[in-house]
Write a protein that holds these residues in place. Structure first.
Motif, mmCIF file in Angstrom:
data_model
loop_
_atom_site.group_PDB
_atom_site.id
_atom_site.type_symbol
_atom_site.label_atom_id
_atom_site.label_comp_id
_atom_site.label_asym_id
_atom_site.label_seq_id
_atom_site.Cartn_x
_atom_site.Cartn_y
_atom_site.Cartn_z
ATOM 1 N N VAL A 63 21.564 -29.810 12.967
ATOM 2 C CA VAL A 63 20.131 -29.096 12.662
ATOM 3 C C VAL A 63 20.150 -28.468 13.852
ATOM 4 C CG1 VAL A 63 17.662 -29.557 12.507
ATOM 5 C CG2 VAL A 63 19.283 -30.988 10.685
ATOM 6 N N LEU A 65 18.095 -27.351 17.045
ATOM 7 C CA LEU A 65 16.571 -27.142 17.483
ATOM 8 C C LEU A 65 16.288 -26.634 18.541
ATOM 9 C CD1 LEU A 65 15.304 -31.171 15.989
ATOM 10 C CD2 LEU A 65 15.149 -28.862 15.464
ATOM 11 N N TYR A 134 8.136 -25.355 16.696
ATOM 12 C CA TYR A 134 9.011 -25.611 16.511
ATOM 13 C C TYR A 134 9.845 -25.317 16.062
ATOM 14 C CZ TYR A 134 6.940 -29.311 19.190
ATOM 15 O OH TYR A 134 6.244 -29.476 20.720
ATOM 16 N N GLY A 136 13.838 -24.605 13.085
ATOM 17 C CA GLY A 136 14.838 -25.629 13.332
ATOM 18 C C GLY A 136 15.501 -24.806 12.340
#
Length: 236
Positions: A63, A65, A134, A136
């Protein structure tokens, strides 16, 4: 990666290497439509941003981020991201299937089924009308089955729902187990002691040369105990 152009943040999707495709047995048909371009995050009015080139591994899935503080309001951005996802050819699950967050935060997720990439944005409204985001990207095409052979600590008997998150310099192992708090503590005092760990002055902290391990646990669901182990490297 990101670029800051005249106060506008252009968020380009970080590259998560895809598996190399096999060579086609024959030339593709001339009428085959070209593959659509990869999704690109919408442009935003940036106030400040934090970018990391690290790839976090969660449950065997890599992932990417990043966090960014932008001028736009969260209410405005929810619709903008929803439109960007749909315009980019992604599948956006209905609102009732989207995760719900508390504490004045919202989450929106979309899926690129062709590339097996999930895009998620968490929006946190700020008192001054700005928004912290945020962002992702989870590449399921590169997922690997998580195993216990590389765990930094053993799992107690009966542990369920183990989740492993690996970042540069730290690793986290979390799970639930049908034990009491005293039983969890006793299990790790014994297992870690045999592995050369020493209990520190702080409760739940164990050390070895160049390493630190933190154990926390609390009451979980249906009488189980929710356990989190955090392993970090330390300067010698």
């Amino acid at each position: 990666m990101s670029a800051l152009l005249g106060g506008v943040l252009v968020l380009a999707s970080p590259v998560l290497a895809q598996p190399k495709p096999r060579a086609p047995a024959s030339a593709p048909d001339a009428g085959t439509p070209p593959e659509p371009p990869r999704f690109a995050w919408p442009r935003l009015q940036v106030l400040e941003y934090v970018e990391s080139n690290d790839i976090v591994e969660a449950g065997g899935i890599p992932v990417a981020l990043r966090a960014v503080h932008v001028k736009e309001s969260a209410r405005e951005l929810v619709q903008r991201f929803a439109d960007a996802f749909r315009d980019g050819g992604l599948y956006v699950p209905p609102g009732k299937e989207q995760p719900q967050l508390a504490n004045n935060a919202a989450m929106l997720t979309a899926v690129d089924p062709r590339r097996r990439i999930t895009y998620t944005v968490i929006l946190m409204a700020q008192p001054d009308g700005t928004t912290t985001l945020y962002l992702g990207e989870a590449n399921h095409a590169l997922a690997r089955a998580p195993g216990t052979e590389n765990d930094f600590a053993p799992l107690p008997p009966g542990a369920q729902g183990a989740l492993r998150v690996n970042t540069e310099g730290s690793r986290t192992l979390s799970f639930q187990v049908p034990l009491s708090g005293a039983q969890v503590q006793a299990f790790y005092d014994d297992a870690l002691g045999k592995a050369g760990w020493k209990r520190g002055d702080e409760a739940g902290v164990y050390t070895r040369p160049g390493e630190e391990l933190r154990l926390t646990h609390r009451a979980g669901d249906e009488g189980r105990r929710a356990v989190v182990l955090l392993h970090q490297s330390r300067a010698r």
